[in-house]
Design an enzyme around this catalytic site. Structure first.
Site, PDB file in Angstrom:
ATOM      1  N   ARG A  37       0.833  -1.205   0.000  1.00 11.17           N
ATOM      2  CA  ARG A  37       0.000   0.000   0.000  1.00 11.17           C
ATOM      3  C   ARG A  37       0.870   1.258   0.000  1.00 11.17           C
ATOM      4  O   ARG A  37       0.550   2.261   0.633  1.00 11.17           O
ATOM      5  CB  ARG A  37      -0.962   0.020   1.187  1.00 11.17           C
ATOM      6  N   SER A  43     -10.871  -0.210   3.529  1.00 20.14           N
ATOM      7  CA  SER A  43     -10.072  -0.491   4.731  1.00 20.14           C
ATOM      8  C   SER A  43      -9.480   0.812   5.255  1.00 20.14           C
ATOM      9  O   SER A  43      -8.796   1.521   4.514  1.00 20.14           O
ATOM     10  CB  SER A  43      -8.956  -1.482   4.404  1.00 20.14           C
ATOM     11  N   GLU A  69      -5.052   4.442   6.226  1.00 19.97           N
ATOM     12  CA  GLU A  69      -4.882   4.247   4.798  1.00 19.97           C
ATOM     13  C   GLU A  69      -5.355   5.449   3.979  1.00 19.97           C
ATOM     14  O   GLU A  69      -4.628   5.946   3.121  1.00 19.97           O
ATOM     15  CB  GLU A  69      -5.609   2.970   4.365  1.00 19.97           C
TER      16      GLU A  69
END
Length: 328
Positions: free
Chosen positions: A163, A231, A322
């Site tokens: 990520r 998420s 995130e």
């Protein structure tokens, strides 16, 4: 240049937060992106380039110039050994996946159902069901603000990680305008993820995509119905010693240590269904922070902070958010 004052972003973020930028507009080519960014620089304002608004938390008032990247176009080229796909930054990611799978081409099916645009995909190095964008990306087209010129970055140039990418390490330097993917002809399904254990081997790309979408429907609320940004925290990677202190949490080997499921940590801290103002953690998945009705940036920020504090206090593990915070 299509910039307007008090640009409404309320319908341009999947969390469904009220938001507006001091200036903003929909940008359809590289020239408009450069012009908007240079306008922001002359005005002494930050410049943010968004795609589908699926991985951000927007403040109610953003004192900046915000552009929506709407560069379109997609092309498929059959070459020796595989297929090369190019897409403009504004192409919806899920539509791109469904297009390739519909043509019988495998390689992107595990990434079906992810909201956002092709241009945002490399910034986050999106991933799901055992596949990451970095597994298939060949190059990323950008505007390099070091000299305001177009540039093509190869996959190694992008510094991809879990990520993560170079675009996060150097915020504001590169504006993504397009991506090129390479899908080899020798396709084989990736069925290692727990969510795909029910898939028989061999499975076709369309069968896997159907299974992925079905699994996503059971685990993730539809952002079009219940606002969310997917998420909300990364799954933390910790040392073996830290993982050993948390035997009730499963772990998987990962570069640099062991990866723990952030959703399980939040569950154990009692955050499933917990609410703060209009923001709440999903009652079915503690990793998903949702807009339960009228949520504000402050609601989301406060709830996320309390979750981080609780996990740190109980387990000694730091959760990393995130979605990007914009305008705070």
């Amino acid at each position: 240049m299509p910039l307007v004052p008090k640009f409404d972003l309320g319908g341009r973020n999947t969390l469904g937060l009220r938001s507006r930028a001091r200036f903003g507009g929909v940008l359809k080519d590289e020239g408009q992106i450069v012009a908007a960014a240079q306008f922001a620089a002359r005005a002494g304002l930050p410049f943010h380039l968004l795609g589908g608004g699926s991985n951000c938390v927007l403040a109610e008032e953003i004192d900046a110039v915000v552009g929506i990247a709407d560069l379109r176009g997609r092309r498929l080229e059959r070459i020796d050994g595989g297929v090369r796909i190019t897409a403009g930054a504004g192409e919806p990611w899920d539509e791109l996946v469904r297009w390739t799978v519909g043509l019988g081409i495998g390689g992107l099916e595990n990434l079906a159902g992810i909201p956002g645009t092709a241009g945002a995909a490399p910034v986050q190095n999106i991933g799901a069901f055992g596949v990451e964008l970095s597994d298939v990306v060949e190059s990323v087209d950008v505007i390099d603000t070091a000299n305001w010129s177009p540039r093509r970055l190869t996959a190694p140039d992008c510094g991809f990680g879990y990520r993560h990418s170079r675009f996060k390490d150097e915020p504001g330097r590169f504006f993504v305008t397009g991506i090129t993917l390479y899908l080899p002809a020798g396709w084989s399904p990736v069925l290692s993820h727990d969510g795909l254990r029910g898939c028989a081997y061999p499975s076709s790309p369309v069968q896997i995509m159907s299974a992925v979408l079905a699994s996503r429907r059971t685990r993730l609320p539809d952002w079009r119905v219940t606002g969310n940004a997917g998420s909300f925290f990364h799954n933390p990677v910790v040392s073996a010693a830290v993982a050993a202190r948390i035997p009730e949490v499963p772990r998987h080997a990962a570069p640099g240590g062991l990866k723990l499921p952030a959703g399980k940590l939040l569950d154990l801290c009692g955050f499933r269904g917990q609410r703060r103002g209009g923001a709440a953690f999903s009652g079915t998945n503690a990793l998903i922070l949702v807009n339960a009705g009228g949520a504000t940036f402050e609601d989301v920020d406060a709830l996320a902070a309390s979750a981080r504090d609780a996990v740190r206090s109980r387990f000694g593990v730091d959760l990393v958010q995130e979605p990007s915070r914009i305008g705070s």
